[in-house]
Motif scaffolding. Sequence first.
Motif, short mmCIF file in Angstrom:
data_model
loop_
_atom_site.label_atom_id
_atom_site.label_comp_id
_atom_site.label_asym_id
_atom_site.label_seq_id
_atom_site.Cartn_x
_atom_site.Cartn_y
_atom_site.Cartn_z
N LYS A 3 0.85 -0.45 0.48
CA LYS A 3 0.28 -0.03 0.01
C LYS A 3 1.07 1.72 0.14
CE LYS A 3 -2.64 -1.06 3.75
NZ LYS A 3 -3.16 -1.42 4.43
N PRO A 4 0.75 2.39 -0.20
CA PRO A 4 1.37 3.80 -0.57
C PRO A 4 0.97 4.26 0.84
CG PRO A 4 -0.93 3.78 -1.72
CD PRO A 4 -0.54 2.29 -1.43
N ARG A 5 2.25 5.09 1.39
CA ARG A 5 2.51 5.50 2.16
C ARG A 5 2.03 6.53 2.40
NH1 ARG A 5 7.10 4.50 6.27
NH2 ARG A 5 7.59 1.98 5.07
N LEU A 6 0.98 6.66 3.60
CA LEU A 6 0.35 7.77 4.19
C LEU A 6 1.04 8.99 4.80
CD1 LEU A 6 -3.01 6.25 5.41
CD2 LEU A 6 -2.79 7.69 3.51
N PRO A 7 0.80 10.31 4.50
CA PRO A 7 1.38 11.03 5.21
C PRO A 7 1.02 11.34 6.36
CG PRO A 7 -0.21 12.48 3.18
CD PRO A 7 -0.18 10.93 3.38
N LEU A 8 1.95 11.09 7.53
CA LEU A 8 2.15 11.53 8.74
C LEU A 8 1.20 11.66 9.06
CD1 LEU A 8 3.43 9.75 11.68
CD2 LEU A 8 4.62 11.81 11.12
N ALA A 9 0.36 12.98 9.24
CA ALA A 9 -0.47 13.54 9.78
C ALA A 9 -1.99 13.06 9.76
CB ALA A 9 -0.43 15.28 9.98
N GLU A 10 -1.99 12.53 8.46
CA GLU A 10 -3.07 11.37 7.85
C GLU A 10 -3.58 10.13 8.77
OE1 GLU A 10 -5.00 10.34 3.38
OE2 GLU A 10 -3.79 11.37 3.48
#
Length: 166
Positions: A3-10
Amino acid sequence: MGKPRLPLAEYVAGLPKAAVYGALFFTDTEDRPLQLRSSVKQGLWQFPGGDMDPGETPFGTAVRECREETGIVFTGRPRLLAVDFDAPGPWPVAKTGFVFDGGRLGRDALSRIVLDPGEHDAWEVRPMDDWARTMDSRSWRRLAAVNRARRTGTTVYLENVPDPAC
């Protein structure tokens, strides 16, 4: 491909929410557990402790809450007796507690307990059999497990997850 990594805040926004508490377990010199009666939740007996504030550790929380609720200034080292997990239910988020060994209190130390009336209206030390007759089943299971952990030197993990069939 993963899976693509989400931005940290998300990613953080999507994590489960949980509250953390810290508590100290004390007995008197005859190994009878000390508990405080809640002045907020009718009939609930509990260890000195409470919810963690921002920037605190579970042990720091246990020490602070104990001082605020009883006047006892605990100076011992952390000895973990139990980790207590409650899934969301009546409380809207999961709650994880860390119960530490507060040691034994003599008659003199017990006589100096000063309760915060906004939180507790009584304290008692009783034999385990007496507590078993007084407490609700969830609180009794926690007390019995923590007491056993103190006696055996083995930390316990407790889990309270509602039955989906109910």
